[in-house]
Design a protein around this motif. Structure first.
Motif, short mmCIF file in Angstrom:
data_model
loop_
_atom_site.label_atom_id
_atom_site.label_comp_id
_atom_site.label_asym_id
_atom_site.label_seq_id
_atom_site.Cartn_x
_atom_site.Cartn_y
_atom_site.Cartn_z
N PRO A 261 0.81 -1.24 0.00
CA PRO A 261 0.00 0.00 0.00
C PRO A 261 0.83 1.28 0.00
N PHE A 262 2.12 1.16 0.35
CA PHE A 262 2.96 2.36 0.42
C PHE A 262 3.83 2.56 -0.81
N LEU A 263 3.79 1.60 -1.71
CA LEU A 263 4.66 1.69 -2.88
C LEU A 263 4.17 2.75 -3.84
N LEU A 264 5.15 3.48 -4.41
CA LEU A 264 4.85 4.59 -5.31
C LEU A 264 3.91 4.20 -6.45
N THR A 265 4.11 2.97 -6.95
CA THR A 265 3.38 2.57 -8.15
C THR A 265 2.14 1.74 -7.85
N HIS A 266 1.85 1.51 -6.55
CA HIS A 266 0.82 0.55 -6.20
C HIS A 266 -0.54 0.87 -6.81
N HIS A 267 -0.88 2.15 -6.86
CA HIS A 267 -2.21 2.51 -7.35
C HIS A 267 -2.20 3.03 -8.79
N TRP A 268 -1.07 2.89 -9.47
CA TRP A 268 -0.93 3.49 -10.80
C TRP A 268 -2.01 3.03 -11.79
N PHE A 269 -2.39 1.73 -11.68
CA PHE A 269 -3.33 1.22 -12.69
C PHE A 269 -4.79 1.28 -12.24
N ASP A 270 -5.00 1.94 -11.14
CA ASP A 270 -6.38 2.07 -10.66
C ASP A 270 -7.22 2.98 -11.55
N PHE A 271 -6.59 3.57 -12.58
CA PHE A 271 -7.38 4.42 -13.47
C PHE A 271 -8.49 3.62 -14.15
N ALA A 272 -8.37 2.30 -14.11
CA ALA A 272 -9.42 1.46 -14.70
C ALA A 272 -10.76 1.66 -14.00
N GLU A 273 -10.71 2.22 -12.77
CA GLU A 273 -11.95 2.52 -12.04
C GLU A 273 -12.90 3.37 -12.87
N PHE A 274 -12.29 4.25 -13.70
CA PHE A 274 -13.13 5.15 -14.50
C PHE A 274 -13.95 4.38 -15.54
N LEU A 275 -13.63 3.10 -15.74
CA LEU A 275 -14.37 2.31 -16.72
C LEU A 275 -15.44 1.44 -16.06
N PHE A 277 -19.08 1.25 -13.84
CA PHE A 277 -20.29 2.07 -13.72
C PHE A 277 -20.27 2.83 -12.39
N GLU A 278 -19.93 2.09 -11.33
CA GLU A 278 -19.78 2.72 -10.02
C GLU A 278 -18.30 2.93 -9.77
N VAL A 279 -17.84 4.14 -10.01
CA VAL A 279 -16.42 4.43 -9.78
C VAL A 279 -16.14 4.39 -8.29
#
Lengths: 313, 347
Positions: A261-275, A277-279
């Protein structure tokens, strides 16, 4: 960050607390010194424009941006060519959907650029910020102009951030352009199956791009800190990219899940949330908070180092 | 910031008077490697002076200058520049200081003019409306107007040096700190820089100019300070420093023939009030065959005597005089005397 915030703090950081000064004739001179020309309105804006002109006007940086912008265009052309062959639809995430809706070229391009190309470009801009000036010897002349070290650091940070933003924006714009021209746009079918109107779809894509850009702010701070430590910009750039890569590697080892959870890149690919229906705004919020923490820590380190370092370059 | 500075000044230790633009007390820099680059120096540059800051490469001149400009934090001691303590007062004081530090450095892919524009943009107190005019004037002053539109990387070393000087002249300055300003310049360029320094001094600026080439500085400075191995060996008015130790700095040089040497010595010893029996020690004799067959020069200090008495006295004593002149001890003589070593010896 506002103009006032950016420049008020160096006073505190640079003022030694335990120094005495000789009196005598200097007293009069010291008060003369205090009447030295005052800072002008808009001066920070002029400095920032000058720094941006330097970063964006540099041939090397322009080439990098052109290279990045070519990624979605090349990808789109390749996909358009192979659309009728056996290769159609094969490849990394979302690639099979591009043929049906050009909007997906945005997500796919950012997906491809996020692991390496965008961090590389970000590292080059951030790593060059101070180390480039130190290596070229220009840092001593900037500081004796004079300019507060904190002010210069903030201007450099904002210029590097802007360069990164321009890079992400260019990839996005090129992907929208190529996607629209090659495949046409359509209402967006989300990962969860629902379909939303095209205008909402475009907004979602801009959300993806915005999140990717915000995800890179921590790396800018890391690069900026490294940049205050050395005088060889290439080394600093490499070290900054390595941080992103090592972070990705560590993030892939399940044995280290405690630190994930503390790694710099851990959430980098969470942009998929925008795809979806419920972000999941809370997940995206975690990603942004993580970046804010990295910015705060490495920004402070950069500040502490740069405002006190001996400039011997 | 400034008000606290003034208060602290009132509470501080009083110093001896004098109107100094640069004053340091026990200024010391010890690098993390353990090397003591600057070892407790008390530098004093009077207002209006052209102060020649001399010393071989590696003697600590540049580190001192970096401390004066707030680039390097002193390990101990203090540095006052235009009355402000460095590095704390850097932002208040440095707009009135033009500096050239360890050679010019600019962005190689920008033109000379754009580089100056950039430095001016960094200056929070500069007036953007006058920027163009000030940049043009600075380029003109160093003779770089014709090359202003060329990228810096295409400049010759001399042009780079000139651009550095132009940057130091972007606005009116009370103090110029020029580190090796003639480095890389041809003799013509060196003369021009000397001329520029004189001009700036005449306009009322004080100048601290460092060099490892004594002869270059000898001609312009009113004051000198000599550094070696981190210590300031001597400083003061140039003529006082060069005459240091001797009764009078001025020496008379007589050119005569070898047969007349003893007569010349006796006359010079009498004029200087030296016991004639030690006349041979008071004057030095050198062969000067390049001046004529059998010619020699006799050099002696004048003591209290006037130069105008020398020729009549020699003629009266039937000493043949081929030439007569004076010799000021050079800074190099002083340096060798102080350090017992050649000037170009670095650490």
């Amino acid at each position: 960050m506002s103009h006032a915030e950016a420049t008020a703090a160096p006073d505190a950081a640079e003022a030694p607390t335990s120094r005495t000064t000789a009196a005598g004739p200097e007293v009069r001179e010291a008060s003369e010194a205090s009447e030295a020309p005052t800072r002008r309105r808009g001066a920070f804006g002029r400095l920032l424009r000058s720094e941006l002109g330097l970063v964006l006007g540099r041939r090397r940086n322009q080439l990098l941006l052109a290279l990045l912008a070519s990624v979605p265009i090349l990808l789109g052309i390749v996909l358009a060519i192979v659309s009728d062959s056996a290769y159609a639809g094969q490849g990394p995430g979302f690639i099979d959907r591009i043929g049906g809706n050009g909007l997906f070229l945005v997500v796919t391009s950012l997906f491809l650029c996020t692991p390496f190309l965008l961090p590389l470009v970000t590292s080059i801009a951030a790593g060059d910020a101070i180390a480039g000036e130190a290596g070229g010897g220009t840092l001593r002349y900037l500081l004796t102009v004079p300019v507060r070290r904190g002010t210069l650091l903030v201007a450099k940070a904002l210029a590097a951030m802007t360069f990164m933003l321009v890079a992400v924006a260019l990839v996005t714009a090129a992907a929208l352009l190529a996607g629209g021209l090659l495949f046409g746009f359509d209402d967006l079918t989300l990962l969860s199956g629902q379909t939303i109107p095209l205008t909402d779809g475009v907004l979602r894509m801009l959300g993806v791009a915005g999140y990717v850009a915000m995800s890179l702010t921590g790396l800018v701070a890391v690069g900026l800190f490294f940049s205050t430590l050395a005088e060889v910009p290439v080394g600093v750039m490499a070290a900054t990219v390595v941080v992103a890569i090592v972070s990705t590697v560590l993030d892939s080892l399940p044995q280290l899940s405690a630190i994930h959870p503390f790694l710099l890149t851990h959430h980098w690919f969470d942009f998929a949330e925008f795809l979806r229906f419920e972000v999941s705004w809370s997940l995206l919020g975690q990603g942004l908070a993580l970046q804010a923490a990295w910015v705060a820590i490495f920004g402070s380190l950069a500040w502490a180092r740069f405002t006190t370092a001996d400039i011997t370059s | 910031m400034s008000s606290t500075l003034t208060e602290r000044d009132h509470d501080g230790v009083p110093t001896t008077g004098g109107d100094a633009v640069v004053r340091t007390r026990g200024l010391t820099k010890k690098f993390r490697s353990g090397q003591v680059a600057v070892d407790g120096i008390d530098l004093e540059v009077p207002r209006g002076a052209v102060y020649g800051f001399l010393g071989p490469n590696g003697s600590g001149k540049t580190t001192t200058i970096r401390m004066l400009l707030g680039l390097v934090q002193p390990t101990s001691g203090e540095a006052l520049v235009l009355g402000g303590a460095m590095p704390r007062s850097a932002v208040a004081v440095l707009p009135r200081v033009g500096a050239l530090v360890e050679g010019p450095a600019f962005q190689p892919y920008l033109t000379g003019r754009r580089n100056l524009d950039r430095l001016d943009a960094v200056d929070m107190t500069a007036d953007p409306r006058t920027s163009k005019a000030r940049i043009g004037a600075a380029l003109e002053r160093v003779g770089l107007s014709a090359a202003a539109a060329k990228p810096y990387r295409n400049y010759s070393l001399g042009m780079k040096q000139r651009l550095g000087l132009a940057a130091a002249l972007l606005r009116p300055r009370d103090l110029l700190i020029l580190d090796e300003p003639t480095n890389g310049l041809d003799p013509q360029g060196t003369r021009e820089v000397r001329h520029l320094i004189r001009e700036l001094a005449e306009d009322g600026a004080s100048v601290l100019v460092s060099s490892h080439l004594l002869a270059e500085i000898d001609q312009v400075c009113t004051h000198v300070g000599v550094m070696s191995r981190g210590k300031l060996l001597v400083q003061g008015e140039r003529d006082v420093v060069t005459s240091g130790g001797r009764q009078s700095g001025e020496r008379v040089v007589i050119t005569t023939l070898r047969d007349h040497v003893d007569g010349a010595r006796r006359v010079l010893a009498r004029l200087a009030g030296v016991d004639p029996s030690s006349a041979s020690e008071a004057a030095s004799v050198e062969d000067a065959d390049h001046l004529g067959d059998g010619a020699v020069t006799v050099t002696a200090t004048l003591g209290g005597a006037s130069l105008s008495d020398v020729a009549p006295a020699l003629v009266a004593a039937d000493v043949l005089v081929l030439g007569i002149g004076t010799d000021r001890p050079s800074l190099e003589d002083v340096f060798v005397e102080l350090t017992g070593e050649g000037f170009d010896v670095a650490r």
